[in-house]
Design a protein around this motif. Structure first.
Motif, short mmCIF file in Angstrom:
data_model
loop_
_atom_site.label_atom_id
_atom_site.label_comp_id
_atom_site.label_asym_id
_atom_site.label_seq_id
_atom_site.Cartn_x
_atom_site.Cartn_y
_atom_site.Cartn_z
N MET A 295 0.85 -1.20 0.00
CA MET A 295 0.00 0.00 0.00
C MET A 295 0.88 1.24 0.00
O MET A 295 0.85 2.06 0.91
CB MET A 295 -0.93 0.01 1.24
CG MET A 295 -1.97 -1.09 1.23
SD MET A 295 -2.79 -1.24 2.85
CE MET A 295 -3.31 0.44 3.15
N GLN A 296 1.68 1.39 -1.07
CA GLN A 296 2.63 2.50 -1.11
C GLN A 296 1.95 3.87 -1.12
O GLN A 296 2.55 4.85 -0.69
CB GLN A 296 3.54 2.38 -2.34
CG GLN A 296 4.61 1.32 -2.24
CD GLN A 296 4.09 -0.06 -2.63
OE1 GLN A 296 2.94 -0.20 -3.02
NE2 GLN A 296 4.93 -1.07 -2.52
N ARG A 297 0.71 3.94 -1.56
CA ARG A 297 -0.01 5.21 -1.56
C ARG A 297 -0.93 5.34 -0.35
O ARG A 297 -1.75 6.23 -0.28
CB ARG A 297 -0.83 5.35 -2.85
CG ARG A 297 0.03 5.46 -4.11
CD ARG A 297 -0.83 5.67 -5.34
NE ARG A 297 -1.64 6.86 -5.20
CZ ARG A 297 -2.91 6.94 -5.60
NH1 ARG A 297 -3.50 5.88 -6.12
NH2 ARG A 297 -3.58 8.07 -5.47
N GLY A 298 -0.76 4.45 0.62
CA GLY A 298 -1.49 4.55 1.86
C GLY A 298 -2.94 4.13 1.76
O GLY A 298 -3.40 3.58 0.75
N LEU A 299 -3.68 4.41 2.84
CA LEU A 299 -5.08 4.04 2.89
C LEU A 299 -5.90 4.78 1.84
O LEU A 299 -6.85 4.22 1.27
CB LEU A 299 -5.64 4.34 4.28
CG LEU A 299 -5.06 3.52 5.44
CD1 LEU A 299 -5.58 4.03 6.76
CD2 LEU A 299 -5.38 2.05 5.27
N TRP A 300 -5.56 6.03 1.58
CA TRP A 300 -6.30 6.79 0.58
C TRP A 300 -6.10 6.18 -0.81
O TRP A 300 -7.04 6.06 -1.59
CB TRP A 300 -5.87 8.24 0.59
CG TRP A 300 -6.62 9.08 -0.39
CD1 TRP A 300 -6.21 9.48 -1.63
CD2 TRP A 300 -7.95 9.60 -0.23
NE1 TRP A 300 -7.18 10.23 -2.24
CE2 TRP A 300 -8.26 10.32 -1.41
CE3 TRP A 300 -8.89 9.54 0.79
CZ2 TRP A 300 -9.48 10.96 -1.58
CZ3 TRP A 300 -10.11 10.18 0.62
CH2 TRP A 300 -10.39 10.87 -0.56
N GLY A 301 -4.88 5.79 -1.12
CA GLY A 301 -4.62 5.14 -2.41
C GLY A 301 -5.34 3.82 -2.53
O GLY A 301 -5.86 3.49 -3.61
N LEU A 302 -5.42 3.06 -1.43
CA LEU A 302 -6.16 1.80 -1.46
C LEU A 302 -7.64 2.06 -1.70
O LEU A 302 -8.29 1.34 -2.47
CB LEU A 302 -5.97 1.06 -0.13
CG LEU A 302 -6.73 -0.25 0.03
CD1 LEU A 302 -6.26 -1.27 -1.00
CD2 LEU A 302 -6.56 -0.80 1.45
N GLY A 303 -8.19 3.08 -1.06
CA GLY A 303 -9.60 3.42 -1.28
C GLY A 303 -9.86 3.82 -2.71
O GLY A 303 -10.90 3.45 -3.29
N LYS A 305 -8.18 2.80 -5.36
CA LYS A 305 -8.11 1.59 -6.18
C LYS A 305 -9.42 0.80 -6.10
O LYS A 305 -9.93 0.32 -7.12
CB LYS A 305 -6.94 0.72 -5.73
CG LYS A 305 -5.57 1.22 -6.17
CD LYS A 305 -4.50 0.23 -5.74
CE LYS A 305 -3.12 0.70 -6.20
NZ LYS A 305 -2.05 -0.24 -5.77
N MET A 306 -9.94 0.66 -4.89
CA MET A 306 -11.18 -0.09 -4.73
C MET A 306 -12.35 0.62 -5.42
O MET A 306 -13.18 -0.03 -6.05
CB MET A 306 -11.48 -0.27 -3.24
CG MET A 306 -10.47 -1.13 -2.51
SD MET A 306 -10.76 -1.19 -0.72
CE MET A 306 -12.37 -1.97 -0.67
N TRP A 307 -12.40 1.94 -5.31
CA TRP A 307 -13.47 2.69 -5.97
C TRP A 307 -13.39 2.57 -7.48
O TRP A 307 -14.39 2.37 -8.17
CB TRP A 307 -13.40 4.14 -5.52
CG TRP A 307 -14.41 5.03 -6.16
CD1 TRP A 307 -14.21 6.00 -7.09
CD2 TRP A 307 -15.84 5.03 -5.91
NE1 TRP A 307 -15.39 6.60 -7.43
CE2 TRP A 307 -16.39 6.04 -6.73
CE3 TRP A 307 -16.66 4.27 -5.08
CZ2 TRP A 307 -17.77 6.29 -6.73
CZ3 TRP A 307 -18.03 4.54 -5.09
CH2 TRP A 307 -18.57 5.53 -5.90
N ASN A 308 -12.17 2.68 -8.04
CA ASN A 308 -12.00 2.55 -9.49
C ASN A 308 -12.33 1.13 -9.95
O ASN A 308 -12.88 0.96 -11.05
CB ASN A 308 -10.55 2.90 -9.88
CG ASN A 308 -10.25 4.37 -9.68
OD1 ASN A 308 -11.15 5.22 -9.75
ND2 ASN A 308 -8.99 4.70 -9.45
N PHE A 309 -12.01 0.15 -9.14
CA PHE A 309 -12.34 -1.24 -9.50
C PHE A 309 -13.85 -1.43 -9.57
O PHE A 309 -14.36 -2.08 -10.50
CB PHE A 309 -11.72 -2.20 -8.46
CG PHE A 309 -12.06 -3.64 -8.69
CD1 PHE A 309 -11.44 -4.37 -9.68
CD2 PHE A 309 -13.03 -4.26 -7.90
CE1 PHE A 309 -11.75 -5.71 -9.89
CE2 PHE A 309 -13.36 -5.59 -8.10
CZ PHE A 309 -12.72 -6.32 -9.10
N VAL A 310 -14.59 -0.88 -8.61
CA VAL A 310 -16.04 -0.98 -8.61
C VAL A 310 -16.62 -0.29 -9.84
O VAL A 310 -17.54 -0.81 -10.50
CB VAL A 310 -16.62 -0.39 -7.32
CG1 VAL A 310 -18.14 -0.28 -7.40
CG2 VAL A 310 -16.22 -1.23 -6.11
#
Length: 338
Positions: A295-303, A305-310
């Motif tokens: 998670m090199q971009r942190g929690l915000w980056g993970l969020g 990624k998940m939003w773009n995947f949806v």
């Protein structure tokens, strides 16, 4: 609306914490260290400066408000303002020296300042209390002309006060980050040589970022002393600088709301793990390793990624023909095709 989306997220999270958490002190601590992480993010995420000196400004704010409230009995708002100014002054001194170097040498200078401040605080017992710190820091009510405006006696009442300050600081830092000054800091972060060639004064820009960061972190240190009732030596330790930096990285650099996510994640996970095992720091270390690896971009980056995947899953594919169209094309005579 997109311009204020992060502010809306911050308001919603601040409003939700009293409903989701049982401890008002822990909720206040999340916002206080969220302030400190935002100050660190202004340096690391927007200016590209990896500073290990944030504990200096946090400690300065902590000691200043303790002295103002215990020895001089100043009004609480004035004491908070002085804590903020002391954080800014300390950052101006550290930044003025540290920005003369780059890369590893810059990091070493901030680390050296942090160690110097710790030993000064440890030896100046008449001013800082030394190893015992300054105790019995009061939490006076917010009043104006003798009229009580806000009672801060209970943890949740104090949380409301901290929440108001946090949201005001968040809004101001958002204005700074979206201003021409903030965009210029991003240019310095991405390419210092090009920014210097255009004509920007890099030292002045970095020093201004340091001062703003120090002011916000000093304010956080003052609020922390009011919450705990003491200004401990641990607030000036290297561990405090490290903790603020880790919160910033966990949340995600270059995004102020991510700093709040990082502080909430760090403190809540630490509180939960400490109840499971006495050696909870080992488990926390494993969690931080996982964040660093995946998670090199942190929690915000993970969020994100998940939003773009949806969104990708819900978006219909326009490039592939439908089954009905493909069947008609297969069975129709060649002369019927347009």
């Amino acid at each position: 609306m997109k311009k204020y989306i992060h502010l809306v997220f911050a308001v919603l999270l601040v409003a939700a914490m009293p409903l989701l958490m049982q401890s008002g002190s822990l909720a206040s601590e999340v916002l206080i260290f969220g302030l400190a992480a935002m100050g660190c993010n202004l340096l690391l995420g927007f200016t590209g400066l990896l500073s290990f000196g944030q504990g200096i400004f946090f400690g300065l704010g902590s000691y200043t408000i303790a002295l103002m409230l215990t020895r001089w009995a100043l009004p609480m708002p004035l004491a908070l303002l002085l804590a903020t100014l002391m954080g800014a002054l300390g950052a101006a001194v550290v930044g003025w020296v540290a920005i003369r170097q780059r890369g590893t040498y810059f990091v070493m200078l901030t680390l050296a300042f942090a160690q110097m401040f710790y030993f000064i605080a440890y030896t100046a017992t008449g001013l800082t209390g030394g190893d015992n710190g300054l105790m019995d820091v009061p939490r006076p009510d917010l009043s104006f002309l003798g009229m009580k405006l806000w009672t801060l006696a209970s943890p949740w009442q104090f949380y409301g006060f901290v929440a108001a300050i946090f949201l005001a600081a968040f809004w101001l830092l958002q204005k700074v980050s979206r201003s021409t000054f903030g965009r210029t800091l991003l240019a310095v972060r991405d390419n210092e040589e090009r920014a210097a060639a255009i004509g920007y004064n890099l030292k002045l820009l970095k020093l201004q970022a340091f001062v703003i960061s120090g002011a916000v972190t000093g304010l956080a240190g003052g609020l922390h002393s009011m919450m705990t009732g003491l200004a401990p030596l641990s607030n000036a330790e290297y561990h405090t600088s490290e903790m603020i930096l880790v919160m910033t990285v966990i949340g995600g650099t270059g995004n102020l709301f991510a700093s709040l996510l990082g502080s909430a994640f760090y403190l809540l996970v630490a509180d939960w793990l400490s109840q499971l095992w006495p050696r909870w720091l080992l488990l926390l270390g494993l969690v931080l390793m996982a964040v660093s690896l995946w998670m090199q971009r942190g929690l915000w980056g993970l969020g994100e990624k998940m939003w773009n995947f949806v969104l990708e899953r819900r978006r219909p594919s326009a490039s592939l023909p439908t089954a009905t169209t493909a069947t008609k094309d297969a069975i129709a005579p060649h002369g019927d095709k347009a």
